[in-house]
Design a protein around this motif. Structure first.
Motif, PDB file in Angstrom:
ATOM      1  N   HIS A 101       0.633  -1.190   0.336  1.00  0.00           N
ATOM      2  CA  HIS A 101      -0.307   0.146  -0.045  1.00  0.00           C
ATOM      3  C   HIS A 101       0.860   1.121   0.264  1.00  0.00           C
ATOM      4  N   LEU A 102       2.446   1.356   0.007  1.00  0.00           N
ATOM      5  CA  LEU A 102       3.229   2.029  -0.095  1.00  0.00           C
ATOM      6  C   LEU A 102       3.502   2.218  -1.099  1.00  0.00           C
ATOM      7  N   ILE A 103       3.299   1.904  -2.250  1.00  0.00           N
ATOM      8  CA  ILE A 103       3.407   2.082  -3.542  1.00  0.00           C
ATOM      9  C   ILE A 103       1.976   1.985  -4.402  1.00  0.00           C
ATOM     10  N   HIS A 104       1.965   3.442  -4.721  1.00  0.00           N
ATOM     11  CA  HIS A 104       0.880   3.955  -5.641  1.00  0.00           C
ATOM     12  C   HIS A 104       0.786   3.560  -7.048  1.00  0.00           C
ATOM     13  N   ASP A 105       1.833   4.235  -7.691  1.00  0.00           N
ATOM     14  CA  ASP A 105       1.697   3.011  -9.057  1.00  0.00           C
ATOM     15  C   ASP A 105       2.803   2.449  -8.892  1.00  0.00           C
ATOM     16  N   THR A 106       2.090   1.392  -9.702  1.00  0.00           N
ATOM     17  CA  THR A 106       3.630  -0.153  -9.490  1.00  0.00           C
ATOM     18  C   THR A 106       4.299   0.101 -11.460  1.00  0.00           C
ATOM     19  N   ARG A 107       3.867   0.898 -11.751  1.00  0.00           N
ATOM     20  CA  ARG A 107       3.990   1.035 -13.199  1.00  0.00           C
ATOM     21  C   ARG A 107       4.284  -0.188 -13.998  1.00  0.00           C
ATOM     22  N   GLY A 108       3.584  -1.095 -14.174  1.00  0.00           N
ATOM     23  CA  GLY A 108       2.463  -2.132 -14.860  1.00  0.00           C
ATOM     24  C   GLY A 108       3.585  -3.419 -14.417  1.00  0.00           C
ATOM     25  N   LEU A 167      14.144  -8.924  -5.841  1.00  0.00           N
ATOM     26  CA  LEU A 167      14.145  -9.361  -4.342  1.00  0.00           C
ATOM     27  C   LEU A 167      14.220  -7.861  -4.361  1.00  0.00           C
ATOM     28  N   VAL A 168      13.188  -7.392  -3.362  1.00  0.00           N
ATOM     29  CA  VAL A 168      14.740  -6.475  -2.468  1.00  0.00           C
ATOM     30  C   VAL A 168      14.336  -6.353  -1.182  1.00  0.00           C
ATOM     31  N   GLY A 169      15.208  -6.361  -0.191  1.00  0.00           N
ATOM     32  CA  GLY A 169      15.197  -6.509   1.526  1.00  0.00           C
ATOM     33  C   GLY A 169      15.193  -4.745   1.649  1.00  0.00           C
ATOM     34  N   VAL A 170      14.542  -5.144   2.619  1.00  0.00           N
ATOM     35  CA  VAL A 170      14.317  -3.370   2.927  1.00  0.00           C
ATOM     36  C   VAL A 170      14.124  -2.766   4.428  1.00  0.00           C
ATOM     37  N   ALA A 240      28.503 -12.245  -2.177  1.00  0.00           N
ATOM     38  CA  ALA A 240      28.880 -13.018  -3.164  1.00  0.00           C
ATOM     39  C   ALA A 240      28.138 -13.898  -3.872  1.00  0.00           C
ATOM     40  N   ARG A 241      27.633 -15.162  -3.543  1.00  0.00           N
ATOM     41  CA  ARG A 241      26.328 -15.815  -4.513  1.00  0.00           C
ATOM     42  C   ARG A 241      25.700 -15.241  -5.458  1.00  0.00           C
ATOM     43  N   ILE A 242      25.415 -14.331  -5.217  1.00  0.00           N
ATOM     44  CA  ILE A 242      23.713 -13.390  -5.844  1.00  0.00           C
ATOM     45  C   ILE A 242      24.763 -13.094  -7.180  1.00  0.00           C
ATOM     46  N   ALA A 243      26.100 -12.411  -6.982  1.00  0.00           N
ATOM     47  CA  ALA A 243      26.986 -12.608  -9.015  1.00  0.00           C
ATOM     48  C   ALA A 243      26.660 -14.215  -9.918  1.00  0.00           C
ATOM     49  N   PRO A 244      26.484 -13.956 -11.607  1.00  0.00           N
ATOM     50  CA  PRO A 244      26.898 -12.776 -11.827  1.00  0.00           C
ATOM     51  C   PRO A 244      25.140 -11.556 -11.783  1.00  0.00           C
ATOM     52  N   ARG A 245      24.117 -12.475 -10.540  1.00  0.00           N
ATOM     53  CA  ARG A 245      22.796 -11.610 -10.721  1.00  0.00           C
ATOM     54  C   ARG A 245      23.384  -9.781 -10.548  1.00  0.00           C
ATOM     55  N   PRO A 246      22.427  -8.787 -10.719  1.00  0.00           N
ATOM     56  CA  PRO A 246      23.048  -7.973 -10.480  1.00  0.00           C
ATOM     57  C   PRO A 246      22.807  -7.334  -8.829  1.00  0.00           C
ATOM     58  N   PHE A 247      23.561  -6.624  -7.805  1.00  0.00           N
ATOM     59  CA  PHE A 247      23.661  -6.816  -6.775  1.00  0.00           C
ATOM     60  C   PHE A 247      23.219  -5.247  -7.086  1.00  0.00           C
ATOM     61  N   ILE A 248      21.954  -4.507  -5.949  1.00  0.00           N
ATOM     62  CA  ILE A 248      22.121  -2.790  -5.760  1.00  0.00           C
ATOM     63  C   ILE A 248      21.830  -2.821  -4.293  1.00  0.00           C
ATOM     64  N   MET A 249      22.593  -2.042  -3.442  1.00  0.00           N
ATOM     65  CA  MET A 249      22.138  -0.849  -2.382  1.00  0.00           C
ATOM     66  C   MET A 249      21.879   0.155  -2.621  1.00  0.00           C
ATOM     67  N   ILE A 250      20.265   1.367  -1.775  1.00  0.00           N
ATOM     68  CA  ILE A 250      20.625   2.012  -1.774  1.00  0.00           C
ATOM     69  C   ILE A 250      20.306   1.543   0.153  1.00  0.00           C
ATOM     70  N   ASN A 251      21.558   3.473   0.203  1.00  0.00           N
ATOM     71  CA  ASN A 251      21.456   4.127   1.414  1.00  0.00           C
ATOM     72  C   ASN A 251      21.664   5.268   2.217  1.00  0.00           C
ATOM     73  N   ILE A 295      12.914   6.333  -2.920  1.00  0.00           N
ATOM     74  CA  ILE A 295      12.992   5.100  -3.080  1.00  0.00           C
ATOM     75  C   ILE A 295      12.865   4.257  -4.233  1.00  0.00           C
ATOM     76  N   VAL A 296      11.164   4.108  -3.813  1.00  0.00           N
ATOM     77  CA  VAL A 296      10.360   3.318  -4.817  1.00  0.00           C
ATOM     78  C   VAL A 296      10.642   4.125  -6.320  1.00  0.00           C
ATOM     79  N   ASP A 297      10.818   5.645  -6.687  1.00  0.00           N
ATOM     80  CA  ASP A 297      10.932   5.733  -7.687  1.00  0.00           C
ATOM     81  C   ASP A 297      12.576   5.345  -8.333  1.00  0.00           C
ATOM     82  N   ARG A 298      13.230   5.382  -7.557  1.00  0.00           N
ATOM     83  CA  ARG A 298      14.345   4.938  -7.606  1.00  0.00           C
ATOM     84  C   ARG A 298      14.602   3.126  -8.437  1.00  0.00           C
TER      85      ARG A 298
END
Length: 312
Positions: A101-108, A167-170, A240-251, A295-298
């Motif tokens: 409910h914190l995400i108003h528009d899921t953009r598809g 997969l998004v962990g907050v 490290a076991r996530i690679a070669p899939r991308p890993f992104i941090m937002i802080n 954060i949702v926009d990013r």
């Protein structure tokens, strides 16, 4: 006198051995348990869908062959638009499935949010925390398989593209997202939002307001670290076991709960491709709506404009 000294030495040695054995047992590899608790999806019950600003929202309760139970909520665009990317969110303990409910528009995209597989109060302290320690440990170990069980259900939905899974962990959810992302190759990309490594340092840092004596604080942090299987569940041991899939941090640049050194330790432990973004402000929370919107926009900007495809 010698007999007393000798007996005391034997008692001390026995206690030391028991403590070492206990620490070894608490810190054993959790992977077999995680996989066993994931089991297989054997039941799913869905509540009625409601309309929310051009989206459909429904809740579901899942059951695994292991006995694990998971509650989640799913939000998707109303109308037939074909299969869209999945964004699976594990947020803070208080937010749980309500995060959709914190995400108003899921953009598809199709957004799903998970509740933790436990009703424990994270503010539990003192004697209550000691008595609840086994349940707290079990809940921590159940969280990565809960994410994997959620994927079993979500990827079978006709409006989800199983090749595009974010997969998004907050906050509290960030380390568990790293673990589940490392184990489950169906995940295309893993996001750590306001997350960090070095759980021992995090525990001690966040006990400052409760335990002012540094020695007692260090001992309490170490005990909690072992009880929660911190040596094994530390995200820097998995990322490290996530690679070669991308890993992104937002802080957050002024995060009062996460020391920057702990944030950078997690980032340094990841392999390429990886990115880290710093945003102004304090640690994210459900009351900080502007930070959540930014954060949702990013995240959704990247999901829509630069798709990641799973390896599975």
């Amino acid at each position: 006198m010698r007999r007393i000294v000798r007996r005391a030495a034997w008692i001390l040695a026995a206690l030391t051995l028991l403590a070492a054995a206990g620490a070894f047992w608490l810190a054993r590899d959790p992977t077999p348990r995680i996989l066993a608790r994931h089991g297989r999806l054997v039941s799913s019950s869905e509540g009625p869908a409601t309309v929310d600003a051009g989206h459909l929202v429904h809740e579901a309760r899942l059951g695994a062959s292991s006995g694990l139970r998971v509650d989640l909520a799913v939000k998707r665009p109303a109308g037939g638009r074909g299969a869209g990317p999945l964004v699976l969110i594990l947020g803070g303990h208080r937010t749980g499935a309500e995060a959709v409910h914190l995400i108003h528009d899921t953009r598809g995209t199709v957004v799903a949010a998970l509740s933790y597989p436990s009703s424990l109060d994270p503010a539990t302290s003192g004697l209550s925390a000691i008595l609840a320690a086994p349940a707290i440990r079990a809940a921590a170990l159940d969280t990565p398989p809960a994410l994997m069980l959620a994927l079993d259900y979500l990827l079978a939905l006709p409006y989800v593209d199983p090749s595009r899974v974010e997969l998004v962990g907050v906050s509290l959810g960030a380390p568990f997202a790293c673990i589940a992302g490392a184990l489950d190759r169906r995940v295309s990309r893993v996001w750590s939002i306001h997350g960090a490594g070095d759980p021992l340092a995090l525990l001690e840092h966040n006990l400052r307001d409760r335990i002012h004596a540094s020695l007692l604080r260090a001992l309490a942090a170490r005990a909690a670290y072992l009880i929660l299987n911190g040596p094994r569940l530390a995200p820097e041991n998995w990322v490290a076991r996530i690679a070669p899939r991308p890993f992104i941090m937002i802080n957050a640049s002024e995060d009062e709960r996460l020391p920057r050194a702990a944030v950078l330790r997690l980032y340094a432990s990841a392999l390429e491709p990886k990115e880290i973004f710093w945003m102004g402000g304090l640690h994210v929370g459900p009351e900080r709506t502007r930070a959540i919107e930014a954060i949702v926009d990013r995240v959704l900007d990247r999901v829509v404009s630069r798709p990641a495809v799973s390896l599975d």
